[in-house]
Every structure is written in C-alpha cells, then in structure tokens.
Design a protein around this motif. Structure first.
Motif, PDB file in Angstrom:
ATOM      1  N   THR A  92     -86.420  -3.153  73.431  1.00 33.96           N
ATOM      2  CA  THR A  92     -86.241  -4.098  72.101  1.00 33.96           C
ATOM      3  C   THR A  92     -86.757  -3.422  70.980  1.00 33.96           C
ATOM      4  O   THR A  92     -87.867  -2.901  71.322  1.00 33.96           O
ATOM      5  CB  THR A  92     -86.316  -5.267  72.493  1.00 33.96           C
ATOM      6  OG1 THR A  92     -87.620  -5.565  72.505  1.00 33.96           O
ATOM      7  CG2 THR A  92     -85.750  -5.839  73.589  1.00 33.96           C
ATOM      8  N   THR A  93     -86.349  -3.533  69.932  1.00 35.18           N
ATOM      9  CA  THR A  93     -86.946  -3.297  68.634  1.00 35.18           C
ATOM     10  C   THR A  93     -86.647  -4.370  67.749  1.00 35.18           C
ATOM     11  O   THR A  93     -85.473  -4.782  67.700  1.00 35.18           O
ATOM     12  CB  THR A  93     -86.719  -2.025  67.949  1.00 35.18           C
ATOM     13  OG1 THR A  93     -85.325  -1.841  67.598  1.00 35.18           O
ATOM     14  CG2 THR A  93     -87.316  -0.764  68.815  1.00 35.18           C
ATOM     15  N   HIS A  94     -87.661  -4.743  66.828  1.00 33.49           N
ATOM     16  CA  HIS A  94     -87.402  -5.859  66.112  1.00 33.49           C
ATOM     17  C   HIS A  94     -88.199  -5.354  64.611  1.00 33.49           C
ATOM     18  O   HIS A  94     -89.400  -5.339  64.506  1.00 33.49           O
ATOM     19  CB  HIS A  94     -87.929  -7.345  66.260  1.00 33.49           C
ATOM     20  CG  HIS A  94     -86.838  -7.664  67.608  1.00 33.49           C
ATOM     21  ND1 HIS A  94     -85.701  -7.902  67.541  1.00 33.49           N
ATOM     22  CD2 HIS A  94     -87.456  -7.525  68.750  1.00 33.49           C
ATOM     23  CE1 HIS A  94     -85.635  -8.542  68.782  1.00 33.49           C
ATOM     24  NE2 HIS A  94     -86.551  -8.345  69.550  1.00 33.49           N
ATOM     25  N   GLN A 122     -86.041 -13.152  73.707  1.00 33.17           N
ATOM     26  CA  GLN A 122     -84.833 -12.250  74.080  1.00 33.17           C
ATOM     27  C   GLN A 122     -84.909 -11.655  75.630  1.00 33.17           C
ATOM     28  O   GLN A 122     -83.679 -11.430  76.162  1.00 33.17           O
ATOM     29  CB  GLN A 122     -84.748 -11.368  73.087  1.00 33.17           C
ATOM     30  CG  GLN A 122     -83.558 -10.437  73.069  1.00 33.17           C
ATOM     31  CD  GLN A 122     -83.638  -9.167  72.357  1.00 33.17           C
ATOM     32  OE1 GLN A 122     -84.564  -8.454  71.830  1.00 33.17           O
ATOM     33  NE2 GLN A 122     -82.067  -8.830  71.446  1.00 33.17           N
ATOM     34  N   THR A 123     -86.033 -11.371  75.965  1.00 32.72           N
ATOM     35  CA  THR A 123     -86.120 -10.614  77.429  1.00 32.72           C
ATOM     36  C   THR A 123     -86.488 -11.565  78.390  1.00 32.72           C
ATOM     37  O   THR A 123     -86.386 -11.399  79.528  1.00 32.72           O
ATOM     38  CB  THR A 123     -87.192  -9.642  77.155  1.00 32.72           C
ATOM     39  OG1 THR A 123     -88.424 -10.358  76.814  1.00 32.72           O
ATOM     40  CG2 THR A 123     -86.765  -8.521  76.199  1.00 32.72           C
ATOM     41  N   GLY A 124     -86.990 -12.873  78.038  1.00 32.50           N
ATOM     42  CA  GLY A 124     -87.714 -13.832  79.000  1.00 32.50           C
ATOM     43  C   GLY A 124     -88.796 -13.498  79.441  1.00 32.50           C
ATOM     44  O   GLY A 124     -89.372 -13.943  80.420  1.00 32.50           O
ATOM     45  N   LEU A 125     -89.654 -12.451  79.012  1.00 33.03           N
ATOM     46  CA  LEU A 125     -90.864 -12.108  79.057  1.00 33.03           C
ATOM     47  C   LEU A 125     -92.112 -12.920  78.634  1.00 33.03           C
ATOM     48  O   LEU A 125     -91.775 -13.795  77.638  1.00 33.03           O
ATOM     49  CB  LEU A 125     -90.993 -10.693  78.920  1.00 33.03           C
ATOM     50  CG  LEU A 125     -90.387  -9.704  79.603  1.00 33.03           C
ATOM     51  CD1 LEU A 125     -90.389  -8.218  79.090  1.00 33.03           C
ATOM     52  CD2 LEU A 125     -90.538  -9.716  81.160  1.00 33.03           C
ATOM     53  N   SER A 126     -93.306 -12.755  78.879  1.00 36.65           N
ATOM     54  CA  SER A 126     -94.384 -13.852  78.395  1.00 36.65           C
ATOM     55  C   SER A 126     -95.422 -12.316  78.257  1.00 36.65           C
ATOM     56  O   SER A 126     -95.347 -11.226  78.808  1.00 36.65           O
ATOM     57  CB  SER A 126     -94.705 -14.670  78.861  1.00 36.65           C
ATOM     58  OG  SER A 126     -95.263 -14.318  80.322  1.00 36.65           O
ATOM     59  N   GLY A 127     -96.556 -12.861  77.380  1.00 37.86           N
ATOM     60  CA  GLY A 127     -97.722 -12.092  77.103  1.00 37.86           C
ATOM     61  C   GLY A 127     -98.315 -11.627  78.768  1.00 37.86           C
ATOM     62  O   GLY A 127     -98.678 -10.442  78.562  1.00 37.86           O
ATOM     63  N   ALA A 128     -98.232 -12.573  79.635  1.00 35.43           N
ATOM     64  CA  ALA A 128     -98.603 -12.220  80.931  1.00 35.43           C
ATOM     65  C   ALA A 128     -98.007 -10.964  81.694  1.00 35.43           C
ATOM     66  O   ALA A 128     -98.475 -10.086  82.547  1.00 35.43           O
ATOM     67  CB  ALA A 128     -98.450 -13.089  81.822  1.00 35.43           C
TER      68      ALA A 128
END
Length: 325
Positions: free
Chosen positions: A185-187, A238-244
C-alpha cells in the motif's frame, strides 16, 4: 487473483566523506553538542564536497543499488529522483543520472515533495510498475541541503545533512494478498495551508535566488506526529494490520523525538525502529532510502518481513508505504 507487485530487488546509498560534528558547529554558531542531542538526537552529519552536486551523490547511490540488485542498468525503464536540491532548475536531475548510467530508453523525472519526496516517488513508481507501464524502476532520494542552509541560523543549520539512497524495483506477479512480496500500500497527502511553517525563502519564479531554509520547529513537530500517525492508521485500517505486525519501522529521520513519539502512537516497539538521524542528521528525501539501505546491508531487514516507511515535509506533504521485503 494474479496482479503485479513492485518488488524491492536492490538497495544502495552514498554519504559524502566529510563529517561535521556538533562540536564543530558549536565553534561557528551559539550552540552545543548537549543542546543539539537533547532536542534532536543528532550528533553529526555528512556534507557534500564542492564537486559533489546532487546528481553525483544520487548517481553513486544508484550505482550501489543496481549492483545490489545484480541487474544491467539498461533493464531500468523508469528513473524517479526525489529531491528539493536539484542541480539545475531544469533539466531534471534524474535525466543527468540516466545519462551517467548509460540508459537512453524509458523516462526519467524529478519529484519535489521535500522530506516526503521518497515516499511520493515510491508511490509514483508503484503505479507505473503495477499497471505495466514500466518493468523496472530506479527510485532515488538525493539531497545537498547544505547548499540551502543559513549557517548563522542555529535553529536550522544543525539539523540537516547531505546524502542519497536508492532502491531498484521490478514488476513481479503476485497473488493480491498481504503475503505478496513488494509494495502493498501507499498513501500520500498534502495541505498547502502550512507553507510558511517550513519553506525556502527564494526561488527562480519569485526572488530569482536560491534562498535559505526557514522553519517553525514547534509547529512542524506538532503536525508531524499527528499527520504521520493519521496516514499510517489508514494503512492499518485498509490492511487489518497493527503496529504489532510491523517487523521494521523506517521513518523519515528528522528528529529523534518525532520518531519516538510517532512509534509510540502507532504501538511500534522502539527496538523495531531503524534510526540513523544521530549519524546522518535530516537528509530530507534521502533519509528513508539511506536508512533502508543500511538496515538491508547489515541484515536487519530480511526477506518476507513487513517494512513500514513514512515521512512528512514542507508543503506540508506527508505519506507512507507498506512493503513486504
């Protein structure tokens, strides 16, 4: 579903030989090593020689990235240079690097988004590669900020340095999932209302001079932490990810306090943050690729890991990219 991904296949960097320490600067302006380190985390920076314009600094980083990728330069059909300190008003610095590499096909152009430039250039190259408009891209962040510093202004001259970093990207088939290697992804964002917070007080179309960098440090700090956290949170949503889930956080190297505060807001442990600001200072568009190249070369960043990059610069501009290495 098969799609094209922009995969990082090579990294390279270049730092000028001359190192200027805080102690050396303290002999020229009213400052001290303690004052600089406490407020910024910077201990030294590299300064380009008189015969090292941005094109030469960028070329050396490009050559290192191409060697790391193990490809022939003629395979590259897109070159994007992110810089706020080009050799000339025109032609683009990218075209000078293209010629020096012996490439006479494809396209070469510059992107100007100041410290966010490399993220902007990465996002632009990604669009060319994933749409089939290019097969291999060379993305360079190169700066000689020492040329636009007021060396009597202690608030700014202690912050910046010169250098360049580069990556080679190739269009490679992927499955369209987060497990794909490459840019996921890019933003990118901007808000021109804040121009007077960080700018250069000159230009060909206004004063007909190069000008010097001017900055309201406290305002930049406040906007940086909030804006950077915002764009990365959008990536997480957007991805469902987190910092972890992030293996390595490679932020723009402007100020150690901004880096730490942003990592804290995003829930990313400090031991997973690549930091070079202490040795490089703020190298604007070059800071992220310099940090990527260092962590790639020393083995910290490994194949398959998730790498998050982000930056904010004058304009204001800001942005982020998520990469599966």
């Amino acid at each position: 579903m098969s799609i094209l991904r922009s995969q990082v296949v090579g990294c390279g960097s270049y730092l000028p030989a001359r190192i200027v320490t805080n102690a050396e600067l303290a002999q020229k302006v009213d400052t001290s090593d303690e004052w600089i380190v406490q407020r910024t985390g910077i201990r030294q920076r590299h300064i380009a020689a008189d015969d090292e314009p941005t094109s030469i600094v960028g070329l050396k980083a490009a050559q290192a990235a191409i060697a790391d990728a193990g490809i022939d330069p003629t395979e590259i059909d897109l070159i994007i240079v992110a810089t706020a300190t080009p050799d000339h008003t025109f032609p683009a610095t990218a075209t000078q690097i293209q010629a020096a590499l012996g490439i006479n096909g494809g396209a070469a152009f510059d992107v100007q988004a100041v410290c966010s430039g490399f993220v902007y250039a990465l996002a632009t190259a990604d669009k060319f590669l994933t749409t089939g408009s290019a097969r291999a891209a060379l993305v360079i962040g190169a700066e000689t900020f020492s040329r636009i510093l007021d060396w009597e202004d202690r608030a700014t001259c202690v912050l910046f340095g010169d250098g360049a970093g580069a990556v080679v990207l190739k269009a490679v088939p992927g499955q369209g999932t987060l497990a794909d290697r490459g840019i996921l992804t890019t933003h990118i964002r901007s808000d021109g209302r804040y121009k007077d917070k960080l700018y250069v007080d000159g230009g060909a179309g206004s004063t007909k001079t190069v000008g010097f960098l001017r900055m309201e440090g406290k305002e930049v700090f406040r906007h940086a932490v909030n804006n950077l956290a915002e764009t990365v949170r959008y990536t997480f949503e957007q991805t469902g990810l987190s910092g972890a889930d992030i293996d390595w956080f490679v932020p723009h190297q402007a100020n150690r306090r901004i880096i730490d505060a942003t990592a804290d807001k995003l829930g990313i442990s400090h031991d997973r943050v690549v930091v070079t600001v202490d040795r490089h200072g703020n190298t604007s568009a070059a800071s992220i690729p310099l940090a990527l190249a260092e962590a790639h070369a020393d083995g910290r960043i490994k194949r398959g890991q998730l790498v998050l990059v982000e930056a904010m610069g004058g304009g204001f501009t800001w942005g982020s990219a998520l990469i599966r290495w």
